[in-house]
Design an enzyme around this catalytic site. Structure first.
Site, PDB file in Angstrom:
ATOM      1  N   SER A 276       0.831  -1.199   0.000  1.00 43.02           N
ATOM      2  CA  SER A 276       0.000   0.000   0.000  1.00 43.02           C
ATOM      3  C   SER A 276       0.865   1.248   0.000  1.00 43.02           C
ATOM      4  CB  SER A 276      -0.859  -0.030   1.268  1.00 43.02           C
ATOM      5  OG  SER A 276      -1.394   1.246   1.519  1.00 43.02           O
TER       6      SER A 276
ATOM      7  N   TYR B  74      -1.922  -1.181  10.937  1.00 37.20           N
ATOM      8  CA  TYR B  74      -2.169  -1.703   9.586  1.00 37.20           C
ATOM      9  C   TYR B  74      -0.989  -1.372   8.673  1.00 37.20           C
ATOM     10  CZ  TYR B  74      -3.723  -1.919   4.770  1.00 37.20           C
ATOM     11  OH  TYR B  74      -3.775  -2.179   3.419  1.00 37.20           O
TER      12      TYR B  74
ATOM     13  N   LYS C 132       2.121  -3.729   6.653  1.00 40.53           N
ATOM     14  CA  LYS C 132       2.504  -3.716   5.225  1.00 40.53           C
ATOM     15  C   LYS C 132       4.015  -3.495   5.098  1.00 40.53           C
ATOM     16  CE  LYS C 132      -1.382  -4.627   3.358  1.00 40.53           C
ATOM     17  NZ  LYS C 132      -1.555  -5.976   2.815  1.00 40.53           N
TER      18      LYS C 132
END
Ligand code: NAD
Ligand code: UDP
Length: 345
Positions: free
Chosen positions: A126, A151, A155
């Site tokens: 992302s 989150y 990643k």
């Protein structure tokens, strides 16, 4: 010979569109999904649109046994790893679940792949790994920074784990794809984004206001240093995005080690521009009000996608209005998402 690929999280939003694109490009597709945020009806519809069958298993990527069996039994040559949890807010409230799913899942997957002798991987990363980028448009060489939420951390940590793996063992060929803001739906209106909870992302929220399911969009901040004061993002049509995966997968044949590509359209739109364009395309009015900035949000971010064009021969083909029109076709035809038709296949 036809190549067999495994899609983790293939019953979710991006994974289901990828399953369709891969079937249509002649790949044999196997899906594993634990259905925490996915739908079997999405997979049924993917097969209906493609006129082809896929193989699907309900299961968890943290189940190494199951993964090994699938990889071997189905002669899998490459894995596209979409499975994961993606709510930024939820990751702040429940970080261990996020590290377990997103890091634990990626770790188990790589171990199972290694044991099964499968070394080609496409990973869903992302733009969040860039944090608040120093220069825009963002190029892949832009330093990654410590994301503010668990989150984003998952990643970045997964990217680092994969990069260490590729450095340690020359058999690995890994494509890390950094998505900007995926949006829209397949033009058939049969598959699309179907969040279980109240949407966190702008586009599904706007669509649900347009159908009357939600009352008004809260615009998080109108005091950013942008032309209209609202945040600017690079929205990328989900069908363009998954075509980028097909291109990356084809390139893995000739690649060694790990490489990274931005998948974005290369231009930004503000929240207000998106809402106004959605109203034009749908003919519906979308009420909104201004709310304080959302914690962790940045003012603006869009991609320099030229590396993907140079090296993968990929660029986004679909503009904002097409993206919003497709999102609206999906949402208006399926106001309750897949729920009305959910069944077991
Ligand atoms: P999604 O929630 O629609 O799809 C993820 C799928 O993975 C779901 O079907 C869910 O049931 C499944 N899943 C979750 N944990 C699992 C596990 N442990 N085992 C098996 N299946 C599991 O999300 P999406 O929007 O399709 O995102 C796909 C990937 O792309 C995710 O890794 C996400 O972090 C990443 N990504 C998404 C966006 C976005 O805005 N949608 C942006 C950047 C990156
Ligand atoms: N946004 C908003 N209201 C919402 C959801 C999002 O104003 O209900 C804004 C958000 O502040 C950002 C943009 O819309 O500027 C895109 O947010 P989204 O959550 O879709 O993606 P992000 O870029 O945060 O991953």
């Amino acid at each position: 010979m036809t190549m067999s690929v495994l899609l983790t999280g293939g019953a979710g939003y991006i994974g289901s569109h990828a399953a369709l694109a891969l079937l249509q490009s002649g790949f044999r597709v196997c899906v594993i999904d634990n259905l925490t945020n996915g739908s079997t009806e999405a997979l049924r519809r993917v097969q209906e649109i493609a006129g082809k069958e896929l193989h699907w298993v309900e299961g968890d990527v943290r189940d190494g046994h199951l993964l090994r069996r699938l990889l071997i039994q189905h002669g899998i040559e490459a894995v596209l790893h979409f499975a994961g949890l993606k709510s930024v807010g939820q990751s702040v409230l429940d970080p261990l679940t996020y590290y377990d799913n997103n890091i634990g899942g990626t770790l188990q997957l790589c171990q199972a792949m290694s044991e099964a002798g499968v070394h080609k991987l496409v990973f869903s990363s992302s733009a969040t790994v860039y944090g608040d980028p120093a220069t825009i448009p963002v190029v892949e060489s832009c330093p990654t920074s410590s994301p503010e939420n668990p989150y984003g951390q998952t990643k970045l940590m997964a990217e680092r784990m994969l990069s260490d793996l590729a450095r340690a063992d020359a058999r690995w060929r890994i494509a890390v794809l950094r998505y900007f803001n995926p949006a829209g739906a397949h033009a058939s209106g049969l598959i699309g984004e179907d969040p279980r909870e109240i949407p966190n992302n702008l586009l599904p929220y706007v669509s649900q206001v347009a159908t009357g399911r939600l009352k008004a969009v809260q615009i998080f901040g109108n005091d950013y240093p942008t032309p209209d004061g609202t945040g600017i993002r690079d929205y990328i049509h989900v069908v363009d995005l998954v075509e980028g995966h097909v291109s990356a997968l084809k390139r893995l044949k000739n690649q060694s080690g790990l490489d990274v590509w931005n998948l974005g359209a290369g231009r930004g739109y503000s929240v207000l521009e998106v809402i106004k364009a959605f109203e034009r395309v749908s003919g519906k009015s979308v009420d909104f009000n201004y709310a304080p900035r959302r914690s962790g949000d940045i003012a603006q971010c869009w991609a320099d996608p030229s590396k993907a064009w140079r090296e993968l021969g990929w660029k986004a083909q679909r503009g904002l209005e097409e993206m919003l029109g497709d999102a609206w076709r999906w949402q208006s035809a399926n106001p309750n998402g897949y729920r009305d038709d959910e069944l077991t296949i």
